[in-house]
Design an enzyme around this catalytic site. Structure first.
Site, PDB file in Angstrom:
ATOM      1  N   LYS A  61       0.803  -1.137   0.011  1.00 43.67           N
ATOM      2  CA  LYS A  61      -0.074   0.085   0.147  1.00 43.67           C
ATOM      3  C   LYS A  61       1.610   1.242   0.190  1.00 43.67           C
ATOM      4  CE  LYS A  61      -3.897  -2.134   2.170  1.00 43.67           C
ATOM      5  NZ  LYS A  61      -4.357  -3.466   3.791  1.00 43.67           N
ATOM      6  N   GLN A  71      -5.057  -1.372   9.958  1.00 45.68           N
ATOM      7  CA  GLN A  71      -4.051  -3.254   9.210  1.00 45.68           C
ATOM      8  C   GLN A  71      -5.350  -3.786  10.075  1.00 45.68           C
ATOM      9  OE1 GLN A  71      -2.879  -3.636   6.056  1.00 45.68           O
ATOM     10  NE2 GLN A  71      -3.644  -6.055   6.773  1.00 45.68           N
ATOM     11  N   ASP A 126     -11.421   2.741   4.023  1.00 45.70           N
ATOM     12  CA  ASP A 126     -11.189   1.169   3.400  1.00 45.70           C
ATOM     13  C   ASP A 126     -12.532   0.966   3.451  1.00 45.70           C
ATOM     14  OD1 ASP A 126      -8.872  -0.562   3.801  1.00 45.70           O
ATOM     15  OD2 ASP A 126      -8.676  -0.643   6.085  1.00 45.70           O
TER      16      ASP A 126
END
Ligand code: NAP
Length: 300
Positions: free
Chosen positions: A53, A97, A120
């Protein structure tokens, strides 16, 4: 008939270029889209996702605010960091994460994010907006799958879509999106409670496998000419040899590619199908967050 293999890498490249062009437009106004990336612990798979990422951000002319925390960090400390990132005007998106260590409540952490920075798309506000068909952040993998279908000009309206999996990350949001009026698919969702999975998957004009079970979908479970999207990423140990002892593995999807590609009209490979799209959609979500947060105030 041999299926056309959907090149997720190529389509993701196009989307990443779009994100980079958007970032360049913002840069001309003195704004650099910035993603706060929180990683707890040192799980190798999570580390590798986070590095991927960060590379993608840099390449698109965006930046990452990298926050690495020890595995035993307290929930309160993590929540405090999220609060700071929520308030930081130079940070436009926040990514935590997953998975988090068991002593940290994932729900509490995700809910603490400012929904305006929830790139997200996991916050309950984002999930609610998705279900209600309102503007909001879509989770990256479902959004990426829809972008693949759109780019390949595969119509969803009137199609029978069968989704295998109902997780909050993939199956459930995808199912909701596919039945929106603009996509107009008719839907079946399968899960571990489904009896005779093949009797449902064989009905799918579009079959999306997101179960996390290597090779679950075999050719006999697929309708002739179906579009098959394989979301699964399963690490399968390489049998025998020294490498296996050292933990060597190869990535396999949920679909038996070799058999199913002889029957489907389109199929995504693993790797190189859905995976690259997920990161591309994260960049586009971050771009949107930065554009929205930095939009000029309306005239009084
Ligand atoms: P998950 O949370 O484990 O959910 C899996 C879903 O599949 C559950 O709803 C489960 O049913 C269902 N399922 C499992 N085995 C099944 C079976 N034999 N028959 C029917 N349904 C079955 O996984 P996830 O997070 O959704 O991820 C799914 C897969 O996609 C994983 O391999 C993951 O690594 C991959 N993934 C890839 C990307 C990407 O970017 N390419 C992104 C996210 C996830 P129950 O609800 O009944 O348990």
């Amino acid at each position: 008939m041999a299926a056309r293999v959907i090149d997720g890498g190529k389509i993701a490249r196009k989307k990443r270029d779009e994100a980079a062009a958007g970032a360049a437009r913002l840069k001309a106004r003195g704004i650099t889209p910035c993603l706060g990336v929180i990683l707890v612990g040192d799980d190798p798979a999570s580390l590798s996702y986070v590095r991927g990422k960060e590379r993608a951000l840099e390449e698109a002319g965006m930046t990452g605010r990298d926050i690495r925390l020890p595995r035993d960090v307290t929930e309160e400390k993590l929540l405090g960091i999220i609060k700071e990132l929520n308030a930081d005007r130079l940070v436009h998106g926040i990514l935590v994460q997953l998975p988090l260590p068991p002593h940290i409540r994932e729900d509490r952490v995700i809910t603490a994010l400012d929904p305006a920075k929830d790139v997200d798309g996991f916050h309950p506000v984002s999930a609610g907006n998705l279900v209600l068909g309102r503007r909001g952040f879509l989770p990256c993998t479902p959004r990426g799958i829809l972008a693949l279908l759109e780019e390949m000009k595969i119509p969803t309206a009137g199609a029978h879509a069968v989704v295998v999996g109902r997780s909050n990350l993939v199956g459930r949001p995808l199912a909701n999106l596919l039945t929106r009026r603009d996509l107009n698919a008719t839907l079946t969702v399968c899960h571990t409670g489904t009896v005779d999975l093949g009797s449902y998957t064989r009905q799918g004009d579009i079959l999306i496998a997101a179960a996390g079970k290597a090779g679950l979908i075999t050719a006999d479970m697929v309708k002739d000419g179906a579009v098959v999207i394989d979301v699964g990423v399963n690490r399968v140990p390489v049998p025998g040899g020294e490498n296996a002892a050292a933990g060597a593995y190869r990535l396999r999807g949920d679909v038996d590619f070799e058999g199913v590609s002889k029957k489907a009209s389109y199929i995504t490979p693993v790797p190189g199908g859905v995976g690259p799209m997920t990161i591309a959609m994260l960049l586009l979500n971050l771009l949107r967050a930065a554009e929205d947060l930095c939009a000029p105030a309306p005239a009084p």
